[in-house]
Write an enzyme that holds these catalytic residues in place. Structure first.
Site, mmCIF file in Angstrom:
data_model
loop_
_atom_site.group_PDB
_atom_site.id
_atom_site.type_symbol
_atom_site.label_atom_id
_atom_site.label_comp_id
_atom_site.label_asym_id
_atom_site.label_seq_id
_atom_site.Cartn_x
_atom_site.Cartn_y
_atom_site.Cartn_z
ATOM 1 N N SER A 112 0.812 -1.220 0.000
ATOM 2 C CA SER A 112 0.000 0.000 0.000
ATOM 3 C C SER A 112 0.845 1.269 0.000
ATOM 4 C CB SER A 112 -0.952 -0.039 1.191
ATOM 5 O OG SER A 112 -1.878 0.994 1.083
ATOM 6 N N HIS A 113 0.696 2.064 1.050
ATOM 7 C CA HIS A 113 1.350 3.365 1.129
ATOM 8 C C HIS A 113 2.768 3.267 1.682
ATOM 9 C CE1 HIS A 113 -0.636 2.160 4.743
ATOM 10 N NE2 HIS A 113 0.238 2.867 5.418
ATOM 11 N N ASP A 276 -2.145 6.763 -3.362
ATOM 12 C CA ASP A 276 -1.031 6.030 -2.740
ATOM 13 C C ASP A 276 -0.518 4.910 -3.656
ATOM 14 O OD1 ASP A 276 -3.076 4.161 -2.456
ATOM 15 O OD2 ASP A 276 -2.333 3.444 -0.518
ATOM 16 N N ASP A 278 -0.936 1.696 -4.059
ATOM 17 C CA ASP A 278 -1.840 0.744 -4.718
ATOM 18 C C ASP A 278 -3.158 1.381 -5.128
ATOM 19 O OD1 ASP A 278 -2.491 1.032 -2.009
ATOM 20 O OD2 ASP A 278 -3.494 -0.902 -1.948
ATOM 21 N N ASP A 280 -5.600 3.075 -3.515
ATOM 22 C CA ASP A 280 -6.857 3.115 -2.769
ATOM 23 C C ASP A 280 -6.991 4.349 -1.875
ATOM 24 O OD1 ASP A 280 -4.983 2.235 -0.966
ATOM 25 O OD2 ASP A 280 -6.051 0.409 -0.381
ATOM 26 N N ARG A 281 -5.894 5.107 -1.702
ATOM 27 C CA ARG A 281 -5.989 6.321 -0.884
ATOM 28 C C ARG A 281 -6.011 7.575 -1.758
ATOM 29 N NH1 ARG A 281 -2.365 5.830 4.527
ATOM 30 N NH2 ARG A 281 -3.044 3.748 5.126
ATOM 31 N N LYS A 375 -11.349 0.780 -0.600
ATOM 32 C CA LYS A 375 -11.388 2.222 -0.798
ATOM 33 C C LYS A 375 -10.835 2.516 -2.179
ATOM 34 C CE LYS A 375 -7.273 2.718 2.174
ATOM 35 N NZ LYS A 375 -7.224 1.573 3.095
HETATM 36 C C1 VG1 Z 1 -3.453 2.145 8.335
HETATM 37 C C2 VG1 Z 1 -4.574 3.163 8.417
HETATM 38 C C3 VG1 Z 1 -5.899 2.476 8.206
HETATM 39 C C4 VG1 Z 1 -5.891 1.713 6.863
HETATM 40 C C5 VG1 Z 1 -4.697 0.769 6.802
HETATM 41 C C6 VG1 Z 1 -4.565 0.100 5.446
HETATM 42 O O1 VG1 Z 1 -3.622 1.183 9.332
HETATM 43 O O2 VG1 Z 1 -4.549 3.841 9.647
HETATM 44 O O3 VG1 Z 1 -6.936 3.425 8.240
HETATM 45 O O4 VG1 Z 1 -7.068 0.967 6.721
HETATM 46 O O5 VG1 Z 1 -3.493 1.503 7.063
HETATM 47 O O6 VG1 Z 1 -4.380 1.059 4.455
HETATM 48 P P1 VG1 Z 1 -2.865 1.235 10.756
HETATM 49 O O7 VG1 Z 1 -3.298 -0.005 11.469
HETATM 50 O O8 VG1 Z 1 -1.399 1.293 10.460
HETATM 51 O O9 VG1 Z 1 -3.316 2.483 11.423
HETATM 52 V V1 VG1 Z 1 -3.679 0.716 2.961
HETATM 53 O O10 VG1 Z 1 -3.865 2.102 2.065
HETATM 54 O O11 VG1 Z 1 -3.355 -0.900 3.093
HETATM 55 O O12 VG1 Z 1 -4.580 0.162 1.867
HETATM 56 CO CO CO Z 2 -3.276 1.665 -0.115
#
Ligand code: VG1
Ligand code: CO
Length: 539
Positions: A112-113, A276, A278, A280-281, A375
């Site tokens: 992800s991010h 981000d 992937d 989704d953000r 998302k």
């Molecule tokens: C973080 C964010 C959460 C989000 C998760 C996955 O988790 O706070 O809101 O769902 O990342 O995002 P954490 O447990 O580190 O607070 V990502 O963009 O995988 O798609």
């Molecule tokens: Co992501």
């Protein structure tokens, strides 16, 4: 030829939510990835005769992981793999393709991010046939398998060419390499008023989209530039790179500072957005103006009637407990339900499946709707563009009108990074024990009216989750504490703070929330326990 290769479990096969998220050098260890994939297949009762969707955000190690997974899927009797061309699929596109094809599961290769490259992170997110990430029950089952695995199945075969569209066979398994964008683009065109957005661009509306050298580049070029007519070059950092060009592909005020600076300058276009790694953000910016993600969810909800895809009305809305309460005020006005769930998109999925909600969002720059079960970064950007096209207002005007109608919820998230995990656990458990003693007390002029651990019972599967500690103050201010579940470097304590204002809209959020941050630190003894007298990151 299919071979069964002996292996031994890893002692610390740390499972993130719905998959793995790890440093690349950890995943590169011999059999690490194979152990996880075989454990997943075992945990779900095998994948014989199943159809899976596969793709990723193009980060470092994706190419190697893709080939391993393809060969293991074939060896495990999978019927068909639908793969994005060159192994690319954004998380939202993957969810859509999974649902559209009624596939049995999906794997998104992404952290992800989190940063990429050989020294960055790698991950696998597993989605079930519902199109969303698997539940914690399944994650736990996979984890159990990783502790007892003794062999995995692998097809001995040269690497598969993923650059050409079309079908090919690998043993008895069909591989279909698809255009990763086409179906997703069609879905967006069904939801939004593309003609209105085309007119907006044709009128000279100045727009930039920053793909942060990650997966959404090609999606954004196709949709914003080629289909909707934004000028060529509107999409910045549009070519996905294995290390994201050294960027941290997290669209927020800190990691997309270049974009924030552009929007603060006199050359600022009318609108800017970023996604981000992937896809989704999303982050939304106007000229010299930032929209907080919690506000964004509330504003989109308030404007649902401007979007063709939601003309027939919406069900309820949902937010994670850590997200600000702005959307709840909109729900009240619209007379729809507002659910509060634990952090993590998977917690919205049952609510969408059961038609309880249409929109949902998280403070961490995540917004989406029931069109898929993840998302969706580009969806959020299109939603904003559609509102602007429909109302003729700027991002700032839309947001200010929203505040005037509902009041403003000042909101920030403060992260305390790289804490020793046992220190972090103890901080949370001690804080939880003290919560009830705060009620009725006053701290720096803020009176605590209630304080409790957030416990959620899913209305569909009855699963109970505890996630975070909440402290409420008179007047609508609030602190939420929780530990991150996605970090790969020790523990991260997240402190989410909000304060509600009915008419005072022009304060600096950092100033506005300064005293509450002090209170948050005192209540949890953050400095005494972690040695940190200020957060590492404020978003
Ligand atoms: C973080 C964010 C959460 C989000 C998760 C996955 O988790 O706070 O809101 O769902 O990342 O995002 P954490 O447990 O580190 O607070 V990502 O963009 O995988 O798609
Ligand atoms: Co992501």
């Amino acid at each position: 030829m299919i071979v069964s290769i002996p292996t031994t479990p890893y002692e610390n096969q740390k499972m993130g939510t719905a998959g793995i998220r790890q440093k690349v050098h950890v995943v590169e260890q011999k059999n690490y990835l194979e152990n996880f994939v075989q454990s997943l297949f075992n945990a779900i009762g095998g994948v014989k005769d199943q159809v899976f969707v596969l793709g990723g955000d193009g980060r470092y190690y994706n190419d190697i992981a893709l080939q391993k997974i393809i060969k293991m899927a074939a060896a495990n009797g999978m019927k068909k793999l639908i793969i994005g061309q060159n192994g690319m699929l954004s998380t939202p596109a993957s969810s859509h393709i999974l649902l559209k094809n009624h596939a049995d599961g999906g794997l998104v290769l992404s952290a992800s991010h989190n940063p990429g490259g050989p020294h960055g992170d790698f991950g696998i997110k597993y989605a079930t046939k519902s199109g969303g990430q698997c539940s914690s029950v399944i994650s736990a089952r996979i984890y159990e398998q990783t502790k007892m695995i003794s062999s995995y199945q692998m097809m001995q075969t040269p690497d598969i060419d993923l650059s050409k569209l079309g079908r090919q066979m690998l043993g008895n398994m069909e591989i279909e390499v698809i255009d990763p964008i086409k179906d997703y683009e069609k879905l967006m065109a069904q939801i939004f008023d593309f003609d209105a957005i085309k007119k907006l661009f044709a009128s000279g509306f100045r727009f930039v989209f920053d793909a942060m050298n990650a997966v959404t580049g090609p999606y954004a070029v196709r949709i914003f530039e080629e289909v909707l007519g934004a000028p060529k070059g509107s999409v910045l950092q549009a070519v996905p790179m294995p290390d994201f060009g050294g960027l941290h592909p997290d669209p927020n005020l800190v990691y997309a500072k270049h974009l924030v600076d552009l929007m603060a300058s006199d050359e600022a276009p009318d609108f800017a957005a970023a996604n981000d790694g992937d896809g989704d953000r999303n982050m939304i910016l106007g000229r010299k103006f930032f929209v907080s993600p919690s506000d964004s969810l509330a504003i989109l909800t308030d404007h649902y009637h401007d979007i063709p895809g939601y003309q027939n009305g919406i069900f309820g809305v949902a937010k994670s407990a850590a997200t600000s309460t702005a959307v709840c005020r909109v729900a009240q006005k619209l007379k729809i339900d507002c659910y509060e769930v634990p952090t993590g998109w998977k917690n919205f999925c049952n609510l969408m499946d059961s038609n309880r909600i249409t929109f949902c969002g998280e403070e961490s720059f995540g917004t989406g709707s029931s069109h898929i079960r993840e998302k969706d970064g580009i969806w959020a950007v299109l939603f904003w563009l559609n509102i602007i096209a429909k109302t003729g207002q700027s991002v700032e005007q839309i947001t200010r009108e929203f505040w005037a109608k509902y009041g403003r919820t000042y909101y920030l998230r403060f992260d305390f990074d790289a804490i020793d995990p046992s220190t972090a656990d103890l901080l949370m458990s001690d804080l939880e024990k003290k919560l009830s003693s705060f009620v009725g007390q006053s701290y720096e002029g803020y009176n605590v009216c209630s304080a409790y651990p957030f416990i959620y019972k899913d209305p569909v599967d009855g699963l109970q989750t505890k996630n975070g500690l909440l402290v409420y103050f008179d007047g609508g201010a609030r602190i939420c504490y929780r530990l991150s579940g996605t970090g790969t470097n020790g523990a991260t304590l997240r402190v989410y703070i909000e304060a509600y204002e009915k008419e005072n809209f022009d304060e600096d959020p950092v100033q506005k929330l300064k005293t509450l941050l002090l209170v948050a630190s005192q209540l949890a003894q953050i400095k005494e326990r972690t040695g940190k007298d200020k957060p590492d990151l404020t978003t």
